[in-house]
Write an enzyme that holds these catalytic residues in place. Structure first.
Site, mmCIF file in Angstrom:
data_model
loop_
_atom_site.group_PDB
_atom_site.id
_atom_site.type_symbol
_atom_site.label_atom_id
_atom_site.label_comp_id
_atom_site.label_asym_id
_atom_site.label_seq_id
_atom_site.Cartn_x
_atom_site.Cartn_y
_atom_site.Cartn_z
ATOM 1 N N HIS A 194 -9.386 1.520 4.969
ATOM 2 C CA HIS A 194 -8.111 1.669 5.676
ATOM 3 C C HIS A 194 -8.312 2.624 6.863
ATOM 4 C CE1 HIS A 194 -3.970 2.671 6.556
ATOM 5 N NE2 HIS A 194 -3.621 1.575 5.912
ATOM 6 N N SER A 205 3.788 -2.166 10.167
ATOM 7 C CA SER A 205 5.245 -2.256 10.334
ATOM 8 C C SER A 205 5.816 -3.611 9.926
ATOM 9 C CB SER A 205 5.652 -1.895 11.772
ATOM 10 O OG SER A 205 5.294 -0.559 12.073
ATOM 11 N N GLU A 222 -5.131 -4.744 10.670
ATOM 12 C CA GLU A 222 -4.116 -3.708 10.853
ATOM 13 C C GLU A 222 -4.355 -2.987 12.177
ATOM 14 O OE1 GLU A 222 -2.197 -2.568 6.838
ATOM 15 O OE2 GLU A 222 -3.801 -1.154 7.264
ATOM 16 N N GLU A 224 -6.632 4.980 7.866
ATOM 17 C CA GLU A 224 -6.389 6.393 7.532
ATOM 18 C C GLU A 224 -7.608 7.010 6.851
ATOM 19 O OE1 GLU A 224 -2.709 5.605 5.491
ATOM 20 O OE2 GLU A 224 -1.810 5.047 7.403
ATOM 21 N N ASN A 256 0.874 -1.180 0.000
ATOM 22 C CA ASN A 256 0.000 0.000 0.000
ATOM 23 C C ASN A 256 0.907 1.224 0.000
ATOM 24 O OD1 ASN A 256 -1.775 2.072 0.457
ATOM 25 N ND2 ASN A 256 -2.320 1.456 2.549
ATOM 26 N N TRP A 257 0.987 1.864 -1.152
ATOM 27 C CA TRP A 257 1.910 3.004 -1.272
ATOM 28 C C TRP A 257 1.377 4.272 -0.636
ATOM 29 C CZ3 TRP A 257 4.358 3.008 -6.895
ATOM 30 C CH2 TRP A 257 5.242 1.931 -6.994
ATOM 31 N N LYS A 258 0.087 4.255 -0.248
ATOM 32 C CA LYS A 258 -0.514 5.470 0.334
ATOM 33 C C LYS A 258 -0.270 6.643 -0.626
ATOM 34 C CE LYS A 258 -0.036 3.270 4.774
ATOM 35 N NZ LYS A 258 0.074 3.358 6.225
ATOM 36 N N GLY A 296 2.966 -1.095 4.171
ATOM 37 C CA GLY A 296 3.041 0.325 3.846
ATOM 38 C C GLY A 296 4.464 0.728 3.499
ATOM 39 N N GLY A 297 5.139 1.360 4.452
ATOM 40 C CA GLY A 297 6.455 1.951 4.210
ATOM 41 C C GLY A 297 7.450 1.047 3.502
ATOM 42 N N GLY A 344 3.007 2.294 10.685
ATOM 43 C CA GLY A 344 3.978 3.370 10.496
ATOM 44 C C GLY A 344 4.769 3.716 11.745
HETATM 45 P P1 13P Z 1 3.315 0.380 7.543
HETATM 46 O O1 13P Z 1 3.758 -0.907 6.918
HETATM 47 O O2 13P Z 1 4.047 1.580 7.036
HETATM 48 O O3 13P Z 1 3.254 0.290 9.035
HETATM 49 O O4 13P Z 1 1.788 0.613 7.046
HETATM 50 C C1 13P Z 1 0.857 -0.406 7.199
HETATM 51 C C2 13P Z 1 -0.360 -0.038 6.452
HETATM 52 O O5 13P Z 1 -1.086 0.858 6.830
HETATM 53 C C3 13P Z 1 -0.650 -0.778 5.214
HETATM 54 O O6 13P Z 1 -1.932 -0.505 4.762
#
Ligand code: 13P
Length: 241
Positions: free
Chosen positions: A96, A204, A165, A98, A9-11, A225-226, A171
């Protein structure tokens, strides 16, 4: 048996140029990945067509990060199912944390979006999970069960991926202990009619902890994510041991 699906997930990261650079580093590193592992890149809308043009014939699936429930209309800033399927999108992240926290997404809108993604012929990735305050108050299970109950009403469980999640692990580098993630995912599975649903862990996930996470019996994949932004890191995650 649940299918394994690893999704990035590149956000809100990467331009089109940066997306092309990523693909140059990533694609060949997953050429020997076992064929039973699904690989998905959920990228910003502007990068979907870049993936569509450059991943044609590849086993890497294209994913979006949101979709509206109406076919079209006066919904500034939203995107429809036809717009996504036309360019080959197969997966859409829905709900999500967010989106729930910053953009007013509720279990009711999540439910509408899930059904619309399925009706458009794609697979939604539904995100659920508790906040730190909910965990500390002992409300983790009740919160997630409520998210599932309201979110999944009328949803086809045969065409769905769920991502657990925990919000406090996103993050932060503060990964949920693999055994605890496995336990909560077991609770999620106990609420489902389809026992073969792919349930991912997200929060993470890194090259250094993916092997332990994926060794857990209830965990069928990861939503990353990251660490999905760097080709070598995401390739190592996809190629978990
Ligand atoms: P991180 O891997 O950066 O913690 O993000 C997780 C996430 O929100 C994937 O959707």
């Amino acid at each position: 048996m649940a299918k394994t699906v690893i999704a990035g997930n590149w956000k809100m990261f990467k331009t089109q140029r940066e997306t092309l650079e990523f693909l140059q580093g990533f694609v060949e590193q997953v050429s020997d990945t076992p064929g039973d592992r699904g690989i998905v890149l959920c990228v910003p809308f502007t990068n979907l067509s870049i993936l569509s043009k450059n991943l044609h014939g590849s086993r890497i699936h294209i994913g979006a990060q949101n979709m509206h429930w109406e076919a079209n209309g006066a919904y500034t800033g939203e995107i429809s199912g036809d717009m996504l399927t036309e360019i080959g999108v197969r997966y859409v992240i829905i709900g999500h944390s967010e989106r729930r926290e910053y953009f007013g997404e509720t279990n009711a809108t999540v439910n509408l979006r899930l059904k619309a993604v399925q009706a458009a012929g794609m697979t939604p990735i539904l995100c659920v999970g508790e906040s730190k305050a909910q965990r500390d108050a002992g409300e983790t299970e009740a919160h997630i069960i409520q998210q599932l109950k309201e979110g999944l009403e009328g949803v086809d469980q045969k065409n769905l991926v769920i991502a657990y999640e925990p919000i406090w692990a996103i993050g932060t580098g503060d990964t949920c202990d693999a055994k605890e993630a496995n336990r909560v995912i077991g609770v999620i599975r106990s609420q489902l009619s389809n026992q073969d649903m792919t349930i991912q862990y997200g929060g993470s996930v890194k090259p250094g902890n993916v092997d332990e996470i994926m060794a857990q019996p209830e965990i069928n994949g990861a939503l990353v994510g990251g660490a999905s932004l760097a080709p070598a890191d995401f390739a190592r995650i996809v190629n978990y041991q």
